[in-house]
Structure formats: structure tokens, C-alpha cells
Scaffold this motif. Structure first.
Motif, PDB file in Angstrom:
ATOM      1  N   LEU A 207       0.828  -1.212   0.000  1.00 48.56           N
ATOM      2  CA  LEU A 207       0.000   0.000   0.000  1.00 48.56           C
ATOM      3  C   LEU A 207       0.857   1.256   0.000  1.00 48.56           C
ATOM      4  N   VAL A 208       1.918   1.241   0.783  1.00 51.64           N
ATOM      5  CA  VAL A 208       2.801   2.406   0.842  1.00 51.64           C
ATOM      6  C   VAL A 208       3.471   2.633  -0.508  1.00 51.64           C
ATOM      7  N   VAL A 209       3.965   1.571  -1.124  1.00 49.90           N
ATOM      8  CA  VAL A 209       4.646   1.701  -2.418  1.00 49.90           C
ATOM      9  C   VAL A 209       3.675   2.200  -3.494  1.00 49.90           C
ATOM     10  N   ILE A 210       2.486   1.611  -3.548  1.00 51.64           N
ATOM     11  CA  ILE A 210       1.494   2.042  -4.534  1.00 51.64           C
ATOM     12  C   ILE A 210       1.116   3.507  -4.302  1.00 51.64           C
ATOM     13  N   GLY A 211       0.951   3.876  -3.035  1.00 47.43           N
ATOM     14  CA  GLY A 211       0.607   5.258  -2.716  1.00 47.43           C
ATOM     15  C   GLY A 211       1.675   6.238  -3.146  1.00 47.43           C
ATOM     16  N   VAL A 212       2.927   5.876  -2.920  1.00 51.59           N
ATOM     17  CA  VAL A 212       4.029   6.764  -3.327  1.00 51.59           C
ATOM     18  C   VAL A 212       4.062   6.909  -4.845  1.00 51.59           C
ATOM     19  N   ILE A 213       3.851   5.819  -5.555  1.00 50.87           N
ATOM     20  CA  ILE A 213       3.851   5.876  -7.024  1.00 50.87           C
ATOM     21  C   ILE A 213       2.707   6.748  -7.525  1.00 50.87           C
ATOM     22  N   TRP A 214       1.506   6.558  -6.973  1.00 47.24           N
ATOM     23  CA  TRP A 214       0.362   7.372  -7.386  1.00 47.24           C
ATOM     24  C   TRP A 214       0.610   8.841  -7.101  1.00 47.24           C
ATOM     25  N   ALA A 215       1.077   9.137  -5.889  1.00 41.48           N
ATOM     26  CA  ALA A 215       1.299  10.537  -5.515  1.00 41.48           C
ATOM     27  C   ALA A 215       2.380  11.171  -6.381  1.00 41.48           C
ATOM     28  N   ALA A 216       3.461  10.443  -6.627  1.00 44.40           N
ATOM     29  CA  ALA A 216       4.542  10.980  -7.452  1.00 44.40           C
ATOM     30  C   ALA A 216       4.063  11.211  -8.887  1.00 44.40           C
ATOM     31  N   GLY A 217       3.322  10.269  -9.420  1.00 43.28           N
ATOM     32  CA  GLY A 217       2.793  10.427 -10.778  1.00 43.28           C
ATOM     33  C   GLY A 217       1.849  11.613 -10.894  1.00 43.28           C
ATOM     34  N   GLY A 218       0.981  11.770  -9.910  1.00 44.22           N
ATOM     35  CA  GLY A 218       0.074  12.915  -9.915  1.00 44.22           C
ATOM     36  C   GLY A 218       0.815  14.231  -9.782  1.00 44.22           C
TER      37      GLY A 218
ATOM     38  N   PRO B 265      -6.377  12.886 -18.735  1.00 44.50           N
ATOM     39  CA  PRO B 265      -7.764  12.944 -18.270  1.00 44.50           C
ATOM     40  C   PRO B 265      -7.816  12.834 -16.744  1.00 44.50           C
ATOM     41  N   GLY B 266      -8.723  13.527 -16.145  1.00 45.71           N
ATOM     42  CA  GLY B 266      -8.844  13.494 -14.691  1.00 45.71           C
ATOM     43  C   GLY B 266      -7.909  14.495 -14.045  1.00 45.71           C
ATOM     44  N   SER B 267      -8.117  14.688 -12.795  1.00 47.91           N
ATOM     45  CA  SER B 267      -7.330  15.666 -12.058  1.00 47.91           C
ATOM     46  C   SER B 267      -6.072  15.014 -11.490  1.00 47.91           C
ATOM     47  N   PRO B 268      -4.889  15.571 -11.763  1.00 47.88           N
ATOM     48  CA  PRO B 268      -3.667  15.016 -11.180  1.00 47.88           C
ATOM     49  C   PRO B 268      -3.663  15.111  -9.658  1.00 47.88           C
ATOM     50  N   MET B 269      -4.323  16.134  -9.120  1.00 51.38           N
ATOM     51  CA  MET B 269      -4.374  16.264  -7.663  1.00 51.38           C
ATOM     52  C   MET B 269      -5.164  15.124  -7.034  1.00 51.38           C
ATOM     53  N   LEU B 270      -6.110  14.555  -7.772  1.00 55.79           N
ATOM     54  CA  LEU B 270      -6.846  13.396  -7.273  1.00 55.79           C
ATOM     55  C   LEU B 270      -5.888  12.238  -7.028  1.00 55.79           C
ATOM     56  N   TRP B 271      -4.927  12.023  -7.937  1.00 49.95           N
ATOM     57  CA  TRP B 271      -3.952  10.954  -7.767  1.00 49.95           C
ATOM     58  C   TRP B 271      -3.022  11.224  -6.595  1.00 49.95           C
ATOM     59  N   VAL B 272      -2.689  12.487  -6.374  1.00 48.93           N
ATOM     60  CA  VAL B 272      -1.860  12.841  -5.220  1.00 48.93           C
ATOM     61  C   VAL B 272      -2.613  12.519  -3.933  1.00 48.93           C
ATOM     62  N   VAL B 273      -3.881  12.884  -3.886  1.00 44.67           N
ATOM     63  CA  VAL B 273      -4.689  12.626  -2.691  1.00 44.67           C
ATOM     64  C   VAL B 273      -4.878  11.124  -2.486  1.00 44.67           C
ATOM     65  N   LEU B 274      -5.201  10.400  -3.555  1.00 44.28           N
ATOM     66  CA  LEU B 274      -5.363   8.950  -3.432  1.00 44.28           C
ATOM     67  C   LEU B 274      -4.064   8.282  -2.995  1.00 44.28           C
ATOM     68  N   GLY B 275      -2.948   8.760  -3.503  1.00 39.61           N
ATOM     69  CA  GLY B 275      -1.656   8.226  -3.092  1.00 39.61           C
ATOM     70  C   GLY B 275      -1.390   8.478  -1.623  1.00 39.61           C
ATOM     71  N   ALA B 276      -1.697   9.675  -1.169  1.00 42.23           N
ATOM     72  CA  ALA B 276      -1.500   9.997   0.254  1.00 42.23           C
ATOM     73  C   ALA B 276      -2.394   9.131   1.134  1.00 42.23           C
TER      74      ALA B 276
END
Length: 61
Positions: free
Chosen positions: A10-21, A32-43
Motif C-alpha cells: 500500500l505504501v509503495v502504490i501510494g508513493v507511485i500514485w502521488a509521485a505520478g500525480g 484525463p482526470g485531475s492530477p491532484m486526485l492521484w496525489v490525494v489517493l496516493g497519500a
């Protein structure tokens, strides 16, 4: 230690999502979609992974 792999995942996936966003938000990509959404989901995934680790560590103690 094998009980903690899902927490680490979960931590690794979250870091990848947040970094990508964050990279997409900084670069101003037209994804498509909001990059900030990926940052929030990653966090959220990182917090969930850390919380899961803490709960399991306390349960094992």
C-alpha cells in the motif's frame, strides 16, 4: 515479516500514485482526470499502509 507485505505494498502504490500525480500537475499534462486526485489517493494509500503496519505490529507485540 511476511505479515507486513500488504502494508508495504500500500505504501509503495501510494508513493507511485502521488509521485505520478505530482509530476503530471507540475508538467501541466493534458491527462484525463485531475492530477491532484492521484496525489490525494496516493497519500490516502500511504496513510492506510502505515496504519495497517502499526495495527499489525501492536497486535503481534
Amino acid at each position: 515479516m511476511s505479515r507486513y507485505w500488504s502494508s508495504l505494498g500500500l505504501v509503495v502504490i501510494g508513493v507511485i500514485w502521488a509521485a505520478g500525480g505530482a509530476v503530471t500537475a507540475i508538467a501541466g499534462g493534458d491527462e484525463p482526470g485531475s492530477p491532484m486526485l492521484w496525489v490525494v489517493l496516493g497519500a490516502v494509500a500511504v496513510v492506510a499502509g502505515v496504519a495497517s503496519y502499526v495495527v499489525r505490529a501492536r497486535r503481534d507485540a
